[in-house]
Scaffold this motif. Structure first.
Motif, PDB file in Angstrom:
ATOM      1  N   SER A   1       0.911  -1.023   0.009  1.00 46.13           N
ATOM      2  CA  SER A   1      -0.039   0.041   0.025  1.00 46.13           C
ATOM      3  C   SER A   1       0.807   1.311  -0.147  1.00 46.13           C
ATOM      4  O   SER A   1       0.474   2.227  -0.370  1.00 46.13           O
ATOM      5  CB  SER A   1      -1.025   0.060   0.991  1.00 46.13           C
ATOM      6  OG  SER A   1      -0.259  -0.249   2.305  1.00 46.13           O
ATOM      7  N   GLN A   2       2.112   1.134   0.286  1.00 41.56           N
ATOM      8  CA  GLN A   2       2.957   2.306   0.348  1.00 41.56           C
ATOM      9  C   GLN A   2       3.150   2.778  -1.167  1.00 41.56           C
ATOM     10  O   GLN A   2       3.069   4.077  -1.350  1.00 41.56           O
ATOM     11  CB  GLN A   2       4.353   1.930   0.745  1.00 41.56           C
ATOM     12  CG  GLN A   2       4.648   2.100   2.352  1.00 41.56           C
ATOM     13  CD  GLN A   2       5.857   1.571   2.837  1.00 41.56           C
ATOM     14  OE1 GLN A   2       6.849   2.099   2.108  1.00 41.56           O
ATOM     15  NE2 GLN A   2       6.003   0.940   4.161  1.00 41.56           N
ATOM     16  N   LEU A   3       3.471   1.893  -1.906  1.00 39.52           N
ATOM     17  CA  LEU A   3       3.573   2.221  -3.237  1.00 39.52           C
ATOM     18  C   LEU A   3       2.186   2.778  -4.101  1.00 39.52           C
ATOM     19  O   LEU A   3       2.536   3.860  -4.440  1.00 39.52           O
ATOM     20  CB  LEU A   3       3.898   0.911  -4.226  1.00 39.52           C
ATOM     21  CG  LEU A   3       4.039   1.300  -5.551  1.00 39.52           C
ATOM     22  CD1 LEU A   3       4.958   2.322  -6.091  1.00 39.52           C
ATOM     23  CD2 LEU A   3       4.390  -0.019  -6.494  1.00 39.52           C
ATOM     24  N   GLN A   4       1.045   2.423  -3.586  1.00 42.74           N
ATOM     25  CA  GLN A   4      -0.184   2.905  -4.081  1.00 42.74           C
ATOM     26  C   GLN A   4      -0.243   4.254  -3.506  1.00 42.74           C
ATOM     27  O   GLN A   4      -0.518   5.256  -4.221  1.00 42.74           O
ATOM     28  CB  GLN A   4      -1.419   2.090  -3.551  1.00 42.74           C
ATOM     29  CG  GLN A   4      -1.243   0.674  -4.311  1.00 42.74           C
ATOM     30  CD  GLN A   4      -2.624   0.156  -4.129  1.00 42.74           C
ATOM     31  OE1 GLN A   4      -3.748   0.709  -4.129  1.00 42.74           O
ATOM     32  NE2 GLN A   4      -2.887  -1.344  -4.239  1.00 42.74           N
ATOM     33  N   THR A   5      -0.018   4.384  -2.309  1.00 44.76           N
ATOM     34  CA  THR A   5       0.022   5.893  -1.583  1.00 44.76           C
ATOM     35  C   THR A   5       0.796   6.713  -2.183  1.00 44.76           C
ATOM     36  O   THR A   5       0.542   8.096  -2.448  1.00 44.76           O
ATOM     37  CB  THR A   5       0.279   5.739  -0.031  1.00 44.76           C
ATOM     38  OG1 THR A   5      -0.571   4.771   0.355  1.00 44.76           O
ATOM     39  CG2 THR A   5       0.164   6.980   0.574  1.00 44.76           C
TER      40      THR A   5
ATOM     41  N   GLU B   1       2.560  -8.642 -11.589  1.00 45.17           N
ATOM     42  CA  GLU B   1       1.748  -8.614 -10.326  1.00 45.17           C
ATOM     43  C   GLU B   1       1.778  -7.091  -9.901  1.00 45.17           C
ATOM     44  O   GLU B   1       0.572  -6.736  -9.121  1.00 45.17           O
ATOM     45  CB  GLU B   1       2.520  -9.475  -9.262  1.00 45.17           C
ATOM     46  CG  GLU B   1       1.231 -10.152  -8.420  1.00 45.17           C
ATOM     47  CD  GLU B   1       2.258 -11.184  -7.443  1.00 45.17           C
ATOM     48  OE1 GLU B   1       2.983 -11.972  -7.774  1.00 45.17           O
ATOM     49  OE2 GLU B   1       2.250 -10.801  -6.139  1.00 45.17           O
ATOM     50  N   ILE B   2       3.026  -6.516  -9.821  1.00 44.98           N
ATOM     51  CA  ILE B   2       2.959  -5.277  -9.399  1.00 44.98           C
ATOM     52  C   ILE B   2       2.317  -4.256 -10.076  1.00 44.98           C
ATOM     53  O   ILE B   2       1.418  -3.467  -9.566  1.00 44.98           O
ATOM     54  CB  ILE B   2       4.470  -4.803  -9.261  1.00 44.98           C
ATOM     55  CG1 ILE B   2       5.185  -5.616  -8.331  1.00 44.98           C
ATOM     56  CG2 ILE B   2       4.607  -3.351  -8.685  1.00 44.98           C
ATOM     57  CD1 ILE B   2       6.690  -5.182  -8.151  1.00 44.98           C
ATOM     58  N   VAL B   3       2.247  -4.396 -11.545  1.00 39.71           N
ATOM     59  CA  VAL B   3       1.542  -3.511 -12.295  1.00 39.71           C
ATOM     60  C   VAL B   3       0.241  -3.439 -11.950  1.00 39.71           C
ATOM     61  O   VAL B   3      -0.734  -2.825 -11.876  1.00 39.71           O
ATOM     62  CB  VAL B   3       1.643  -3.860 -13.752  1.00 39.71           C
ATOM     63  CG1 VAL B   3       0.870  -3.024 -14.794  1.00 39.71           C
ATOM     64  CG2 VAL B   3       3.202  -3.546 -14.057  1.00 39.71           C
ATOM     65  N   ASN B   4      -0.394  -4.892 -12.184  1.00 37.83           N
ATOM     66  CA  ASN B   4      -1.891  -4.990 -12.095  1.00 37.83           C
ATOM     67  C   ASN B   4      -2.304  -4.935 -10.369  1.00 37.83           C
ATOM     68  O   ASN B   4      -3.440  -4.565 -10.330  1.00 37.83           O
ATOM     69  CB  ASN B   4      -2.316  -6.289 -12.470  1.00 37.83           C
ATOM     70  CG  ASN B   4      -2.160  -6.413 -14.104  1.00 37.83           C
ATOM     71  OD1 ASN B   4      -2.384  -5.472 -14.552  1.00 37.83           O
ATOM     72  ND2 ASN B   4      -1.867  -7.500 -14.676  1.00 37.83           N
TER      73      ASN B   4
ATOM     74  N   PRO C   1      -4.239  -0.235  -9.848  1.00 37.26           N
ATOM     75  CA  PRO C   1      -5.169   0.425  -8.736  1.00 37.26           C
ATOM     76  C   PRO C   1      -5.179   2.032  -8.297  1.00 37.26           C
ATOM     77  O   PRO C   1      -6.164   2.470  -8.071  1.00 37.26           O
ATOM     78  CB  PRO C   1      -5.150  -0.650  -7.654  1.00 37.26           C
ATOM     79  CG  PRO C   1      -4.573  -1.991  -8.100  1.00 37.26           C
ATOM     80  CD  PRO C   1      -3.719  -1.428  -9.488  1.00 37.26           C
ATOM     81  N   ALA C   2      -3.779   2.139  -8.013  1.00 33.64           N
ATOM     82  CA  ALA C   2      -3.467   3.471  -7.699  1.00 33.64           C
ATOM     83  C   ALA C   2      -3.872   4.343  -8.601  1.00 33.64           C
ATOM     84  O   ALA C   2      -4.527   5.304  -8.417  1.00 33.64           O
ATOM     85  CB  ALA C   2      -2.102   3.526  -7.455  1.00 33.64           C
TER      86      ALA C   2
ATOM     87  N   LEU D   1      -2.006   6.982 -21.357  1.00 34.84           N
ATOM     88  CA  LEU D   1      -2.209   5.872 -21.770  1.00 34.84           C
ATOM     89  C   LEU D   1      -1.060   4.706 -21.602  1.00 34.84           C
ATOM     90  O   LEU D   1      -1.231   3.677 -21.329  1.00 34.84           O
ATOM     91  CB  LEU D   1      -2.415   6.002 -23.209  1.00 34.84           C
ATOM     92  CG  LEU D   1      -3.549   6.633 -23.967  1.00 34.84           C
ATOM     93  CD1 LEU D   1      -3.571   6.981 -25.351  1.00 34.84           C
ATOM     94  CD2 LEU D   1      -4.669   5.399 -23.850  1.00 34.84           C
ATOM     95  N   SER D   2       0.193   5.343 -21.752  1.00 35.53           N
ATOM     96  CA  SER D   2       1.333   4.379 -21.221  1.00 35.53           C
ATOM     97  C   SER D   2       1.260   3.837 -19.605  1.00 35.53           C
ATOM     98  O   SER D   2       1.552   2.528 -19.668  1.00 35.53           O
ATOM     99  CB  SER D   2       2.698   5.140 -21.277  1.00 35.53           C
ATOM    100  OG  SER D   2       2.782   6.010 -22.539  1.00 35.53           O
ATOM    101  N   ASN D   3       0.756   4.532 -19.033  1.00 37.39           N
ATOM    102  CA  ASN D   3       0.682   4.164 -17.610  1.00 37.39           C
ATOM    103  C   ASN D   3      -0.219   3.016 -17.352  1.00 37.39           C
ATOM    104  O   ASN D   3      -0.388   1.970 -16.532  1.00 37.39           O
ATOM    105  CB  ASN D   3       0.376   5.235 -16.797  1.00 37.39           C
ATOM    106  CG  ASN D   3       1.590   6.010 -16.214  1.00 37.39           C
ATOM    107  OD1 ASN D   3       2.498   5.348 -16.345  1.00 37.39           O
ATOM    108  ND2 ASN D   3       1.129   7.112 -15.740  1.00 37.39           N
ATOM    109  N   TYR D   4      -1.524   3.056 -18.388  1.00 37.21           N
ATOM    110  CA  TYR D   4      -2.246   2.028 -18.112  1.00 37.21           C
ATOM    111  C   TYR D   4      -1.975   0.736 -19.185  1.00 37.21           C
ATOM    112  O   TYR D   4      -2.622   0.062 -19.342  1.00 37.21           O
ATOM    113  CB  TYR D   4      -3.802   2.619 -18.621  1.00 37.21           C
ATOM    114  CG  TYR D   4      -4.455   3.165 -17.588  1.00 37.21           C
ATOM    115  CD1 TYR D   4      -5.347   2.371 -16.810  1.00 37.21           C
ATOM    116  CD2 TYR D   4      -4.271   4.433 -17.305  1.00 37.21           C
ATOM    117  CE1 TYR D   4      -6.107   2.999 -15.825  1.00 37.21           C
ATOM    118  CE2 TYR D   4      -4.826   4.899 -16.005  1.00 37.21           C
ATOM    119  CZ  TYR D   4      -5.796   4.279 -15.449  1.00 37.21           C
ATOM    120  OH  TYR D   4      -6.501   4.643 -14.237  1.00 37.21           O
TER     121      TYR D   4
END
Lengths: 200, 805
Positions: B595-599, B624-627, B632-633, B703-706
């Motif tokens: 959740s740190q990365l998401q934050t 796994e990290i991407v999805n 989600p972030a 778009l790249s980020n997605y």
């Protein structure tokens, strides 16, 4: 020869208006910490990027009408009672375009902020110039009307060709007109200020 | 006597203003003065005669704006022919006994060059060329390019003159009171550029009166080794259009310039024949100062010159050799990645950037000039054009906005025959490597002999010693214990024997050794002490920079140690900042790295996002990290934006943080060979004629980020280029943007071309002037008012695609 082109350089515009810059960038609230920090970085880098210049000349209304051939609605809306106009071209220089381009592919948020900063600066420059006009003409008992620009309302964008012819913008202030009628530097404004005996 | 010979021995008196006199003769507002060459020839002949009567040696034709952008070619020819004839007739009628010459006057085109304007460099060259060819045809004695406010346009004009005539070329620019051209060049930068290209005289005219020009004139005189020209206005204009400096004051000021060394003097706006007459009388009897040859080795960018009188740092990071990630960026045409490398090196203190894009599968002939253009658009450091392909070298040198450093030539006949003509034509300082057909000599004496050969051969092409820098080649000390000794003594020997500057690719010395920085830094210090003038190095290496700044301080090259202190404080502060930033990373007992990365992404904390992602990669799969984290972030911020709880800058900051995390994932993937999955390809472009690209860039980032594979074609992109890209990549989706009503037709045309040639591709459009309705009318498949909308549309297209397959 009267009606010659005059040039003004400014080095003392008011400070950056952060609220206005944030608004231009689409940020409609008090900035959070991270946003503030990035904006600070941008302002720091932009500080020395400007060179504020205005070219202007006064035209008798007859000359204005001959040169621009404005339609009736523009005349009714903007020119009633006007006997002279001040035609001006203002620019903040190419530096801010370079900064925007610098970050276009590197940091879109910075590019966005540099755009916003440029927009705020050129507005600030126009305001300053028009305030000075108002002050100067007030002494002669002449009122200045609200400025209007090609591409807005009944004043077509094609009027830019005439503005550029009359102000010799490339040479006088370093603004050039593209085939699409856009200006380079992008943070440039051309406008007309009506002079009249009365307020509208 | 021709004007070149005359200039060697004499002070050349030019003419004064023409525009003012034409207005006085009745030229109406807005009429093009060049037309008067035909319609009012007698008036022009009279003006030219008056200047010859006043004593002018050189009178310019009334062709300031005579170019093919303003006139049809047919009219242009008539006007130029008449203009030259008018001056010739003026000279004939004048009783003045002085030497008289006709200058073909060439002013700016009135349009800014790309990328900030819409005039292509080659179109500018060709436009100037048309006027030049007419000048030659009708018998001008010299070409006077004047009042230019842009270094790049000046380069185009000089190239046109050189490629289409052998006439002497004088180039004069309009400097502001800040001592810069409109687009930023300093006097020293212009001297480097123009002298490098071999002009016969250079100088300053217009915009200012003599008093305001003083500083710039002095700077030109201090820098130039060719005659300097000065043509001030009659002071500054008053409100009524008159000028505030009279004949006497004007002449007095110009006499001072002549005494300082100016060799060509005249007047610009507001000056008349009586000013020139006063000037003639005032300079009569003054012995011209000899044109002093300055031993200045300099390169330049569009803003400033870099002199090699104190050691110069050349950043080496724009180079794919041994760098997988960089090579990938070149393959993907990821301009942002390359620019970021440039920007970072500038921030670290590099003075010049080396640009090398040579790698298998990369077409240097098109890519090298492309990156040179991209870099010079946004970074004001001079560039070192680094290639072994002479064609790529020429393309890049031609398009370079300044005087480049050229890397490199060597002692081989073939190399010298290929490179020296380019240096002579385009200007440049060339790096000469001390190797030849027999390889690299093992002794310093042997390397000096090759240096001598290179210097002598260059001279045959008219390239002076000051435009050559010898690189005596740093060899690996782990392979030969004497390697460094030989190089160091070669640096000293070459510097002392030939008086040329030297450079080295310093880090070669430590190849194969551990802790290379230590060896490099020590070698660098020794090389500097032996007289090294420039080092190609990694500006990110703190050890190298410490050595550099300490050396300058110790050798008395850093007054009051100002540079050293600045470097030490900045380096120290940035280290502290990084530490604090890491400490500030959201961290608590119930908050794991996940959740740190998401934050971090949600809050737009770039450095932290990268660091956290790197940690996560230790035990989790990239996908796994991407999805599980990044997407989600991004979604959280995206939804907040759509619901107007977050604003555009916040959305973008999150996007950039996600991008920083992705960058870690890419590095990991490159290192481990694991595959990172991407969604479909999307081609993006701002349509032809439109140079606004911020909206398109925002869409591209999101778009790249997605996870979409974005090919960004940039701005001002012709329909056929878009079609070609879609055909080549088989992309199922294209995004087009336009900002102006005037460029909407261009968007229509692009949509039409795509529909005709790539009927299966989906098209989404956006931009300030577009509406949903208009998009439909255009035939687009989707419209989006913002970046998030574009992402949603792309996801729908991608989902459909997945269903089908």
């Amino acid at each position: 020869m009267p009606n010659s082109i005059q040039i003004k350089n400014y080095t003392d515009l008011p400070d950056f208006d952060r609220t206005e810059i944030l608004r231009y960038a689409g940020y409609l609230a008090a900035a959070d910490e991270a946003t503030s920090a990035i904006l600070d970085e941008c302002l720091q880098e932009a500080k020395t990027a400007f060179s504020f210049r205005v070219a202007y000349r006064t035209l008798a209304i007859e000359d204005f009408l001959t040169e621009f051939k404005p339609d009736e609605s523009l005349q009714a809306m903007r020119l009633s009672g006007v006997d002279r106009v001040v035609l001006f071209a203002a620019t903040v220089g190419l530096g801010i375009d370079r900064l925007t381009a610098k970050y276009a592919n590197v940091s879109t948020v910075k590019a966005l902020f540099f755009q916003a900063i440029g927009a705020e600066r050129v507005e600030s420059l126009c305001n300053r110039f028009c305030e000075e006009l108002t002050e100067t003409y007030a002494k002669q008992g002449v009122c200045t009307r609200q400025r209007f620009s090609p591409g807005y309302g009944a004043f077509p964008l094609t009027a830019q060709n005439t503005v550029f012819k009359l102000l010799d913008c490339p040479r006088t202030v370093g603004i050039s007109l593209q085939d699409s009628l856009l200006m380079s530097p992008t943070k440039s404004v051309t406008a007309v200020v009506g002079l009249a005996k009365t307020e509208k | 006597m021709n004007v070149r010979e005359f200039l060697q021995q004499n002070i050349v008196l030019l003419d004064g203003g023409t525009g003012t006199l034409l207005q006085a003769a009745g030229l109406p507002l807005g009429e093009l003065p060049e037309r008067w060459n035909l319609s009012h020839a007698e008036i022009l002949k009279g003006i030219h005669q008056a200047y010859f009567d006043a004593g002018s040696n050189v009178v310019a034709t009334n062709t300031f704006g005579a170019n093919a952008l303003k006139f049809s070619e047919e009219e242009l020819e008539k006007l130029v022919a008449a203009a030259i004839e008018n001056v010739r007739e003026g000279a004939k009628r004048s009783l003045g006994a002085q030497e008289k010459f006709i200058a073909l006057d060439i002013g700016p085109l009135g349009k800014l060059l790309k990328p900030y304007g819409d005039l292509d460099f080659e179109v500018a060259v060709e436009t100037f060329a048309k006027t030049v060819r007419l000048g030659v045809k009708y018998g001008a004695d010299l070409i006077l390019i004047e009042t230019l406010g842009d270094s790049y346009e000046a380069k185009a004009a000089v190239l046109a003159a050189k490629e289409n005539s052998d006439l002497p070329i004088f180039v004069s620019c309009a400097y502001g009171e800040d001592g810069k051209l409109m687009t930023g060049a300093s006097p020293e930068a212009m001297v480097a550029l123009l002298e490098g290209m071999g002009v016969d005289a250079l100088g300053i005219n217009c915009s200012l009166g003599p008093k305001e020009m003083q500083t710039t004139v002095t700077r030109l005189l201090n820098a130039a080794s060719v005659p300097v020209l000065v043509k001030p206005n009659a002071g500054l204009p008053e409100a009524d259009g008159s000028y505030n400096v009279d004949e006497e004051e004007f002449a007095k000021a110009l006499v001072e310039f002549v005494k300082q060394g100016a060799r060509l003097v005249g007047g610009c706006c507001g000056t008349t024949p009586s000013y020139i007459e006063s000037l003639r009388k005032a300079i009569a009897g003054i012995e011209p100062l000899p044109i002093a040859q300055k031993a200045i080795t300099s390169v330049s960018s569009y803003t400033h010159a870099v002199y090699f009188d104190t050691p110069v740092l050349i950043g080496e990071r724009i180079n794919p050799t041994g760098k997988k990630r960089f090579r990938l960026a070149l393959e993907e045409k990821d301009v942002g990645y390359v620019l970021a490398e440039g920007i970072a090196q500038q921030e670290k203190g590099a003075h010049i950037l080396d640009v090398n894009v040579g790698a298998p599968g990369i077409d240097e002939k098109t890519e090298l000039p492309r990156y040179v253009e991209e870099l010079q658009a946004v970074i004001n450091l001079p560039l070192q054009i680094d290639t072994s392909d002479p064609v790529a070298m020429e393309h890049a040198m031609r398009r370079y906005n300044g005087k480049p450093l050229v890397n490199s030539v060597n002692g081989k006949k073939e190399s010298m025959a290929a490179v020296f003509p380019l240096v002579k034509k385009y200007g440049g300082v060339v790096v000469g490597l001390t190797l030849d057909e027999n390889g690299i000599p093992e002794t310093s004496e042997g390397r000096a002999r090759i240096a001598e050969k290179i210097i002598a051969e260059a001279q045959k092409y008219g390239i002076q010693k000051k435009d050559i820098i010898i690189d005596p080649l740093a060899m690996t000390v782990s392979a030969d214990k004497n390697a460094a000794n030989v190089t160091l003594s070669a640096v000293k020997l070459i510097r002392e024997r030939f008086g040329v500057h030297t450079s080295l690719g310093v880090s070669n010395v430590s190849f194969g050794l551990p802790c290379r920085d230590a060896v490099n830094a020590a070698f660098f210090a020794l090389a500097l002490e032996n007289g090294l003038s420039a080092a190609i190095l990694n500006p990110n290496s703190a050890e190298m920079l410490k050595t550099y700044y300490a050396y300058l301080a110790l050798k008395g090259l850093d007054e009051n140690c100002v540079e050293y202190v600045r470097f030490a404080t900045e380096r120290l502060t940035s280290q502290i900042q990084t530490q604090t930033a890491v400490a500030a990373t959201p961290k608590s007992a119930d908050c794991d790295a996940k959740s740190q990365l998401q934050t971090a992404i949600v809050r737009g904390m770039k450095t932290e996002a990268a660091a956290l992602c790197k940690t996560l990669l230790n035990d989790r799969a990239p996908l796994e990290i991407v999805n599980g984290e990044i997407v989600p972030a991004l979604d959280e911020v995206g939804v907040a934006y759509e619901e107007k709880r977050a604003f555009l800058p916040q959305l973008l900051m999150s996007a950039e943080s996600a991008k920083a995390a992705f960058e870690e994932i890419r590095a990991h993937v490159l290192a481990t060979g694991e595959q990172a999955e991407k969604k479909c390809k999307i081609v993006l472009a701002t349509v032809k004629g439109d140079i606004h690209d911020i909206g398109k860039n925002i869409v591209g980032t999101l778009l790249s980020n997605y996870g979409f594979d974005v090919l960004d074609l940039g701005r001002d992109v012709a329909p056929e280029i878009v079609v070609k890209a879609v055909l080549e990549t088989d992309a199922p989706l294209v995004g087009l943007s336009a900002l102006m009503t005037t460029t909407l037709p261009s968007m229509e045309e692009t949509v039409r071309s795509l529909k005709a040639k790539t009927p299966n591709v989906k098209i989404m459009v956006g931009g300030a002037v577009l509406t949903e309705e208009y998009a439909k009318q255009l035939g687009a498949d989707g419209y989006s008012k913002d970046g998030m909308g574009a992402v949603r549309f792309a996801e729908r297209i991608y989902a459909d695609l997945c269903k089908k397959s």
